[in-house]
Design a protein around this motif. Structure first.
Motif, short mmCIF file in Angstrom:
data_model
loop_
_atom_site.label_atom_id
_atom_site.label_comp_id
_atom_site.label_asym_id
_atom_site.label_seq_id
_atom_site.Cartn_x
_atom_site.Cartn_y
_atom_site.Cartn_z
N ASN A 31 -7.57 -7.18 -61.32
CA ASN A 31 -7.46 -8.64 -61.50
C ASN A 31 -8.66 -9.37 -60.88
O ASN A 31 -9.18 -10.32 -61.44
N ASP A 69 -11.55 -11.98 -53.70
CA ASP A 69 -12.55 -12.03 -54.77
C ASP A 69 -13.27 -13.36 -54.80
O ASP A 69 -12.88 -14.32 -54.13
N LYS A 110 -11.35 -8.98 -63.25
CA LYS A 110 -11.07 -9.60 -64.56
C LYS A 110 -11.15 -11.13 -64.50
O LYS A 110 -11.82 -11.75 -65.32
N GLY A 112 -4.15 -9.02 -70.96
CA GLY A 112 -3.14 -8.67 -69.94
C GLY A 112 -1.75 -8.94 -70.44
O GLY A 112 -1.54 -9.55 -71.49
N THR A 113 -0.78 -8.46 -69.66
CA THR A 113 0.62 -8.61 -70.05
C THR A 113 1.38 -9.53 -69.09
O THR A 113 2.48 -9.96 -69.38
N GLY A 114 0.80 -9.79 -67.94
CA GLY A 114 1.50 -10.62 -66.96
C GLY A 114 2.53 -9.86 -66.14
O GLY A 114 3.36 -10.45 -65.47
N LEU A 129 1.23 -8.03 -61.43
CA LEU A 129 1.57 -8.50 -60.08
C LEU A 129 3.05 -8.31 -59.77
O LEU A 129 3.42 -8.07 -58.62
N GLU A 160 4.38 -13.85 -66.19
CA GLU A 160 3.74 -15.13 -65.89
C GLU A 160 2.22 -14.96 -65.95
O GLU A 160 1.64 -14.22 -65.17
N ARG A 161 1.59 -15.68 -66.89
CA ARG A 161 0.14 -15.64 -67.02
C ARG A 161 -0.34 -17.08 -67.08
O ARG A 161 0.34 -17.94 -67.61
N LEU A 162 -1.52 -17.32 -66.54
CA LEU A 162 -1.99 -18.70 -66.51
C LEU A 162 -3.01 -18.99 -67.60
O LEU A 162 -3.46 -20.10 -67.76
N HIS A 163 -3.36 -17.94 -68.34
CA HIS A 163 -4.44 -18.13 -69.32
C HIS A 163 -4.02 -17.61 -70.69
O HIS A 163 -3.27 -16.64 -70.78
N ILE A 195 2.94 -16.55 -60.37
CA ILE A 195 2.22 -15.40 -60.94
C ILE A 195 2.77 -14.06 -60.48
O ILE A 195 2.47 -13.04 -61.07
#
Ligand code: ADP
Length: 417
Positions: free
Chosen positions: A316, A345, A319, A373-375, A378, A363-366, A358
């Motif tokens: 992550n 990071d 990414k 990604g699959t969310g 995390l 849960e994905r923010l983008h 997240i």
């Protein structure tokens, strides 16, 4: 409230063994509550009193149950009532024999079994004991009004033995409730297993078909398709791949709790080297720098699980990062009984209101097009870390970067190899 429940097919010693107590334990409980030989003696001298008042007590008991809707429901069947009243009468007489042997206490446990079977909850039968205590107090005071001290001592003796009896019936009642819950949990786990199997076999199969045939179309019928058609097919293929990744991640999430950790001593330096090797493609592609700021310890853990956590966090960090080069710093510090690891990071950062969200599955923010990604990554990390009694959290500033922290309880250094 007591029932002998002779109909239940148990040997006299079964129930005590079932909940892991014996007469030594009962003796300890009796001495803890202060029930002495003198108390036993006082009770055994009251046999005449018990015989004289038994009918009156049992009738009062019945009237009391009948006057409340919650207990009246147990009095519908005349045969049940007859059994109940007889068992109460027997209990009262038994109390004053002074014979507190194993069968006596087994019968108290059996009371709990009966309560569990008929669905009489503790909140009612605890109150029934209290009702009895009050009634006895009153009758004893009346009977021994010329010898107040002896009356008081007898009253206390009754209260002590009632407490012991009540605890035993409660104990067995909750033992049965726990057994019920365990059975239900096992059923749920089995359903979850079936569901997982369904996911891995039945769902993956048609997906493979969609993916394969859209590839065939793209390869073999390319000349017949215009650019719009090819774009649609590519979407189709991408969607199938995305769904496959989702199923795989879900399976990983489920398997964490099913498998349970396989603990061993793991050198985290070695583990990090392996993770970097697994991620070499994205590290090379983005020319990312992965540095550890402090030497990593040896810990007792399941290396596959902890590698999954570290891999997810580093991947992550690379990414969600537009810096050149992306830089990931790994460090650890000891805090009391915990190791606190951090993965920092210089990426895009996370808005403060999303830092809890997240960590939940999906849960994905983008939008998908921007970052793959699959969310679920995390959520997997969180489940693993929490399985060790640790926690995972993030501190972040948009445009500057994020630091993911996770804590793992550390074992006694003495035991380290
Ligand atoms: P995925 O990476 O498959 O989207 P994760 O569960 O790993 O799923 O992450 C959930 C979301 O959290 C990501 O979609 C992203 O929006 C955000 N996120 C995770 N790690 C970082 C990071 N290092 N920097 C910024 N955002 C992050």
């Amino acid at each position: 409230m007591t029932t002998h429940g002779h109909s239940e097919n148990h040997k006299e010693s079964d129930l005590m063994r079932e909940i892991g107590i014996d007469m030594t334990e009962i003796s300890r409980r009796m001495s803890f509550i202060g029930f002495t030989e003198n108390d036993r003696q006082l009770l055994s001298e009251m046999q005449g009193f018990a015989e004289k008042h038994a009918d009156r007590i049992v009738t009062a008991f019945y009237d009391h149950l009948f006057s409340f809707q919650e207990t009246r429901v147990f009095l519908k069947d005349p045969r049940v009532v007859e059994r109940l009243l007889k068992s109460q009468r027997d209990y009262l007489l038994e109390l004053f024999t002074g014979c507190f042997d194993q069968p006596y206490f087994e019968r108290r446990l059996r009371t709990g079994a009966v309560h569990h079977r008929i669905g009489l909850e503790p909140k009612w039968y605890i109150s029934i004991y209290s009702f009895y205590e009050n009634l006895f107090s009153h009758l004893i005071a009346e009977t021994y009004r010329h010898e107040r001290d002896r009356g008081l001592a007898r009253d206390l003796a009754v209260r002590k033995i009632f407490r012991i009896d009540m605890v035993l019936s409660l104990e067995y009642y909750f033992h049965r409730i726990t057994l019920d819950m365990t059975t239900r949990l096992k059923e749920n786990a089995r359903e979850m297993d079936d569901f997982t199997r369904m996911l891995s076999h039945d769902l993956k199969e048609p997906l493979r078909g969609i993916e394969a045939f859209s590839s065939f179309l793209l390869e073999d019928y390319s000349a017949l398709l215009d650019s719009q058609g090819k774009r649609y097919l590519n979407f189709l293929k991408e969607s199938a791949l995305q769904m496959k990744a989702l199923i795989q991640d879900l399976l990983t999430l489920v398997s964490i709790s099913k498998r349970g950790p396989k603990l061993q001593w793991v050198n985290l330096e070695t583990l990090l080297r392996k993770v970097k090797k697994d991620l070499h493609f994205s590290i090379d592609q983005k020319k990312a720098e992965i540095v550890s700021l402090s030497p990593l310890p040896k810990i007792r853990c399941d290396p596959i699980q902890i590698a999954e956590v570290v891999k997810n966090l580093i991947s992550n960090a690379i990414k969600f990062n537009h810096s050149t080069p992306p830089r990931v710093e790994i460090s650890v510090k000891e805090n009391g009984t915990l190791f606190i690891f951090s993965v920092k990071d210089n990426g895009i950062g996370i808005e403060p209101e999303y830092t809890d969200q997240i960590l939940l599955p999906f849960e994905r923010l983008h939008p998908k097009g921007v970052f793959e990604g699959t969310g679920v990554g995390l959520a997997i990390c969180r489940k693993i870390v929490e399985g060790y009694g640790g926690e995972i959290w993030v501190e972040s500033a948009v445009g500057i970067g994020s630091t993911f922290f996770f804590s793992l309880p550390h074992e006694d250094t003495e035991k380290r190899p």
